[in-house]
Design a protein around this motif. Structure first.
Motif, short mmCIF file in Angstrom:
data_model
loop_
_atom_site.label_atom_id
_atom_site.label_comp_id
_atom_site.label_asym_id
_atom_site.label_seq_id
_atom_site.Cartn_x
_atom_site.Cartn_y
_atom_site.Cartn_z
N ALA A 103 0.87 -1.17 0.00
CA ALA A 103 0.00 0.00 0.00
C ALA A 103 0.91 1.22 0.00
O ALA A 103 1.83 1.31 0.82
CB ALA A 103 -0.90 0.00 1.23
N GLU A 104 0.68 2.15 -0.94
CA GLU A 104 1.55 3.31 -1.09
C GLU A 104 0.75 4.60 -0.99
O GLU A 104 -0.42 4.65 -1.40
CB GLU A 104 2.25 3.27 -2.46
CG GLU A 104 3.09 2.03 -2.67
CD GLU A 104 3.60 1.92 -4.10
OE1 GLU A 104 4.59 1.20 -4.30
OE2 GLU A 104 3.00 2.55 -5.01
N ASP A 105 1.39 5.65 -0.45
CA ASP A 105 0.74 6.96 -0.44
C ASP A 105 0.91 7.62 -1.80
O ASP A 105 1.46 7.03 -2.75
CB ASP A 105 1.28 7.82 0.70
CG ASP A 105 2.76 8.17 0.56
OD1 ASP A 105 3.33 7.98 -0.54
OD2 ASP A 105 3.36 8.63 1.55
N GLY A 106 0.45 8.86 -1.91
CA GLY A 106 0.49 9.54 -3.19
C GLY A 106 1.88 9.78 -3.74
O GLY A 106 2.05 9.97 -4.95
N ASP A 107 2.88 9.74 -2.87
CA ASP A 107 4.27 9.93 -3.30
C ASP A 107 4.99 8.62 -3.57
O ASP A 107 6.20 8.62 -3.83
CB ASP A 107 5.04 10.73 -2.24
CG ASP A 107 4.48 12.13 -2.05
OD1 ASP A 107 4.06 12.74 -3.05
OD2 ASP A 107 4.45 12.61 -0.89
N GLY A 108 4.25 7.51 -3.50
CA GLY A 108 4.87 6.22 -3.74
C GLY A 108 5.57 5.63 -2.54
O GLY A 108 6.27 4.62 -2.66
N ARG A 109 5.39 6.22 -1.36
CA ARG A 109 6.04 5.70 -0.16
C ARG A 109 5.25 4.51 0.37
O ARG A 109 4.04 4.62 0.59
CB ARG A 109 6.12 6.80 0.90
CG ARG A 109 6.84 6.39 2.19
CD ARG A 109 7.07 7.61 3.07
NE ARG A 109 5.83 8.19 3.53
CZ ARG A 109 5.28 7.94 4.73
NH1 ARG A 109 5.88 7.13 5.58
NH2 ARG A 109 4.15 8.52 5.06
N PRO A 110 5.88 3.35 0.58
CA PRO A 110 5.13 2.18 1.06
C PRO A 110 4.70 2.34 2.51
O PRO A 110 5.51 2.67 3.37
CB PRO A 110 6.14 1.03 0.90
CG PRO A 110 7.48 1.69 0.94
CD PRO A 110 7.30 3.05 0.34
N LEU A 111 3.42 2.10 2.76
CA LEU A 111 2.86 2.21 4.10
C LEU A 111 2.49 0.84 4.68
O LEU A 111 2.28 0.73 5.90
CB LEU A 111 1.62 3.10 4.09
CG LEU A 111 1.83 4.55 3.64
CD1 LEU A 111 0.51 5.30 3.67
CD2 LEU A 111 2.86 5.24 4.54
N ALA A 112 2.37 -0.17 3.85
CA ALA A 112 2.03 -1.51 4.33
C ALA A 112 2.59 -2.53 3.34
O ALA A 112 2.76 -2.23 2.15
CB ALA A 112 0.52 -1.68 4.47
N ARG A 113 2.87 -3.71 3.86
CA ARG A 113 3.43 -4.79 3.04
C ARG A 113 2.72 -6.09 3.36
O ARG A 113 2.48 -6.42 4.52
CB ARG A 113 4.93 -4.95 3.31
CG ARG A 113 5.57 -6.11 2.56
CD ARG A 113 7.04 -6.28 2.93
NE ARG A 113 7.19 -6.85 4.27
CZ ARG A 113 8.37 -7.19 4.81
NH1 ARG A 113 9.49 -6.97 4.13
NH2 ARG A 113 8.43 -7.71 6.03
N ALA A 114 2.37 -6.83 2.31
CA ALA A 114 1.80 -8.17 2.47
C ALA A 114 2.60 -9.14 1.62
O ALA A 114 2.80 -8.91 0.42
CB ALA A 114 0.34 -8.18 2.03
N LEU A 115 3.10 -10.19 2.24
CA LEU A 115 3.86 -11.23 1.54
C LEU A 115 3.04 -12.52 1.57
O LEU A 115 2.85 -13.12 2.63
CB LEU A 115 5.21 -11.47 2.22
CG LEU A 115 6.19 -10.28 2.29
CD1 LEU A 115 7.43 -10.68 3.09
CD2 LEU A 115 6.57 -9.82 0.91
N TRP A 116 2.56 -12.92 0.40
CA TRP A 116 1.87 -14.20 0.30
C TRP A 116 2.87 -15.28 -0.08
O TRP A 116 3.86 -15.02 -0.78
CB TRP A 116 0.75 -14.12 -0.73
CG TRP A 116 -0.52 -13.53 -0.20
CD1 TRP A 116 -1.52 -14.19 0.45
CD2 TRP A 116 -0.96 -12.17 -0.29
NE1 TRP A 116 -2.55 -13.33 0.78
CE2 TRP A 116 -2.23 -12.08 0.33
CE3 TRP A 116 -0.40 -10.99 -0.84
CZ2 TRP A 116 -2.95 -10.89 0.42
CZ3 TRP A 116 -1.11 -9.81 -0.75
CH2 TRP A 116 -2.36 -9.76 -0.13
N TRP A 117 2.60 -16.50 0.35
CA TRP A 117 3.52 -17.63 0.19
C TRP A 117 2.81 -18.77 -0.54
O TRP A 117 1.61 -18.99 -0.39
CB TRP A 117 3.98 -18.11 1.56
CG TRP A 117 4.89 -19.30 1.59
CD1 TRP A 117 6.25 -19.29 1.68
CD2 TRP A 117 4.52 -20.70 1.56
NE1 TRP A 117 6.74 -20.57 1.70
CE2 TRP A 117 5.71 -21.45 1.63
CE3 TRP A 117 3.30 -21.37 1.48
CZ2 TRP A 117 5.71 -22.85 1.61
CZ3 TRP A 117 3.30 -22.76 1.45
CH2 TRP A 117 4.49 -23.48 1.52
#
Length: 332
Positions: free
Chosen positions: A61-75
């Protein structure tokens, strides 16, 4: 706010799509700390190398500037067409409503995959007694529920390790010797399907009970059979358990994960329960793995399945933690 996988859609990507950081770089760059820590950098590299983490299963999930705010790693397994489980879900510090952001990220991933893989959280025993850890689990549970993963199962994670033995000692030393109460033999697919169906009756396993709300015993047996047949273990390892007079007593299915040997599936048919025969079945699986050179065997059982937990305790398996499973109920 936008939600996307770490690899651009090749159908829409422009010339600069491959110029930035790789999916692995982006996965490694996200902070992995917190009460529910993410996988280590070494593990992320290994999983990408083995095709169990993939760019298309690594979402941000990224803000308007492309900064990642959340990460999900599926396996998934190396040969999986779609992800099997959500391995890691993290939100950057300072996000006002982590549950809402994480739920939206999961929803985006689920829409892309065409399914809702369950989220498996690895936790220490007694995690509810740590306020910070309990809070970190709480927003993940809320996010998962908002994304449709409304069913929860809490399991004990067990591990058996081979005792230190003199050099040249027998490979199955440290395991319980056969008592003669049960005889183990190979069986046909039809025989295993029959015993899987019989064992599901009156099971204390929550996943089994939930599945039987929408499946027949025979349908569930087929699903279980195909699942364990597709695991890294060999079909030739499976054994039917009989009393000395030939009466069917249960089943022993030694299995494996991509990382280590595993107990897999075991059980006793309803009419033979309450006689301590599950100890014999578990011992057979442990002996088999030890005879194959496995120094470590893992297993899980639901926290509510007290008889199975007691059997693991008696067999020398030790609790190494809790697995909290958040999953979607069957459609419809």
């Amino acid at each position: 706010m936008r939600f996307r996988a770490a690899i651009a859609d090749p159908a829409t990507a422009g010339p600069a799509a491959t110029a930035g950081p790789t999916a692995l770089d982006r996965a490694l760059a996200f902070p992995a700390g917190g009460p529910v820590a993410g996988p280590s950098a070494d593990r992320i590299r290994e999983e990408f190398a083995e095709h169990r983490f993939r760019p298309e299963w690594t979402w941000f999930a990224e803000d308007g500037d492309g900064r990642p705010l959340a990460r999900a790693l599926w396996w998934g397994r190396a040969d999986s067409e779609r992800p099997v489980t959500l391995d890691c879900l993290q939100v950057a510090p300072g996000v006002a409503d982590p549950a809402a952001l994480a739920a939206a990220l999961l929803g985006a991933g689920h829409a892309a995959f065409g399914r809702r893989p369950g989220h498996h959280l690895s936790l220490p025993r007694g995690w509810r007694d740590d306020p910070a850890l309990a809070g970190a689990v709480a927003w993940r549970r809320e996010a998962a529920a908002r994304a449709g993963l409304t069913r929860e199962i809490e399991r004990l994670r067990y591990e058996w390790t081979l005792p230190r033995l003199p050099l040249g000692g027998p490979p199955a030393a440290g395991t319980a010797a056969p008592t003669g109460r049960l005889v183990f033999r190979e069986g046909t697919d039809e025989e295993f399907l029959d015993v899987f169906a019989r064992i599901s009756r009156g099971s204390l396993d929550l996943a089994t009970r939930y599945e039987l709300e929408s499946l027949t015993e025979e349908e569930l047996a087929r699903e279980d059979f195909e699942f364990y047949r597709d695991c890294p273990g060999e079909r030739s390892w499976w054994r039917l358990a009989h009393l000395p007079d030939g009466t069917l007593a249960g089943v022993a299915v030694p299995s494996a994960t991509p990382y280590h040997r595993n107990v897999g599936y075991l059980g006793v048919v309803p009419e033979q329960r309450g006689r301590g025969l599950i100890d014999e079945v578990l011992a057979e699986i442990t002996r088999f793995h030890a005879s194959e050179g496995a120094g470590r065997v893992t297993a899980t059982t639901d926290t509510v399945n007290l008889p199975m937990a007691a059997a693991f305790d008696r067999a020398g398996y030790e609790v190494t933690g809790i697995r909290l499973v958040l999953e979607a109920p069957p459609a419809g």
